[in-house]
Structures are given as C-alpha cells and as structure tokens.
Motif scaffolding. Structure first.
Motif: not given
Length: 214
Positions: A92-93, A175, A181, A200, A203-205, A207-208
């Motif tokens: 997870r983040p 991430y 990040m 964060l 941006a993680s979403r 990237r996923e």
C-alpha cells in the motif's frame, strides 16, 4: 640576492612572505570551494524512483532490544512479534517519518501531526523511525504521546544510514512496492502533510491503473 649579487634587503623578503601566504590561502580556499560544490551537487540519500531499502527493526513498544537488520537478503524474513518489517507495508502507499529524540525540537510535533493525519487515510501505512535511541526511552516517548502507528527503533543508526537521513524530521513518501515518490526535510504542518498524502494516494492509483493496462 639582488641583481648586483648582494644580499636581498630584509624588508623585501618580509614583504614577499605575506604575499606567498595569501596566495596559498586563496589556493586552498578554491580547492575547498570546488570540493564542497562537487559533493553538494550529488543526490544525498533516496531519490524519487528509488526502492526503499529493506529493514527489520525492533518495535519501540516491544521487548526486543537489538540493532535493526538491514541485510537486504534477510531483513524481510526476520520473524518475531516485536519486529517491524518495512516490507510488510509495501502492499500500500507508505509514509515514513525518521526522527531523533535529541536535538530535534520539531520532531515530536511532527509525530503528533502524523498521528492526527493518519486517521484520515486508513489505506495508507504510516511508520515512525526513531534513530539512535534506547528501547526504554523510545517506548516511553510512544506511550507519553499516544502515537498509535508502528514505531521502529533504529538503535545504532544503520537504517538512517541506508535512507540517507541527515536531519529530523525527514518524511519519505512511497508508492506500493516501496518505490519512493519523494521526501521532505523538516516539519510539515497538518494541512501540508495531508496534501502530500493525498497526492501520494492519487499518484498510487494512477500507477496501479497504468500497470493494469499494460
């Protein structure tokens, strides 16, 4: 000797000496300046896109009193209920605050802010890293302030060395899968930290989603 073969006047020799010393000092100063600038232009510690180094460290509220394991091949396989394995949070983040109990007036305020903000982001992992402290004092700090997030004890500073922590607090944002990040030196107020965590998460979403469509 002068041009006539006689001895050089004493006052001339005395005048030359300060000049030679001044030239030497200037030359040394130039070398130092170039060296310092060369060093400062190099990235220090972790940068965006780097992988977080693996470690397993004792929990500040546990009973295990030992140095952190920073062996990159073994750290994530360390067992024991008191061990905080940073790899366990790579799904997870992740936000890590590295801090010092001594010489850092803003560190405890940052951790109080950390505690308040983390409640807004239940799907984000928040981990503290107490550097160069004793187990007894680290546990006392956590209980005194009521911090509910995991607090890893970096007793000998090995983890801070891997992460390039130079000042406290230093906050790392990563991430999922432990990819950096960014990082922030110094204290963030509640609004600023919340914005960083929101960025964060967003941006993680992204990237996923991008990885899913590959």
């Amino acid at each position: 000797m002068n041009e006539n073969g006689g001895p050089e006047p004493v006052d001339v020799r005395r005048a030359v000496r300060p000049y030679a010393v001044a030239v030497g000092v200037i030359f040394l100063a130039v070398i130092v300046f170039v060296s310092v600038n060369t060093i400062s232009n190099k990235p220090i510690g972790l940068e965006a896109g780097d992988k977080l180094p693996k470690f397993a460290a004792p929990s500040a509220t546990g009973r295990t009193d030992r140095d952190a394991n920073v062996d990159q091949a073994k750290a994530c396989r360390v067992t024991g209920g008191d061990a905080i394995r940073i790899c366990d949070y790579f799904d997870r983040p992740l936000v890590i605050v590295a801090w010092f109990t001594k010489g850092c007036n803003s560190c405890r305020r940052q951790l109080d802010t950390f505690e308040a903000v983390r409640r807004r982001f239940p799907k984000v992992a928040f981990v503290g890293l107490d550097i160069k402290d004793s187990l007894e004092n680290a546990g006392r700090e956590v209980r005194k302030h009521g911090w509910g997030f995991p607090m890893a004890l970096d007793r000998d500073g090995a983890v801070s060395g891997l992460y390039g922590v130079l000042v406290g607090p230093t906050t790392f944002f990563a991430y999922p899968h432990g990819v950096v990040m960014g990082k922030v030196y110094g204290e963030l107020d509640r609004a600023a930290l919340a914005r960083k965590v929101e960025a964060l998460v967003d941006a993680s979403r992204r990237r996923e989603r991008a990885e899913t469509h590959r």
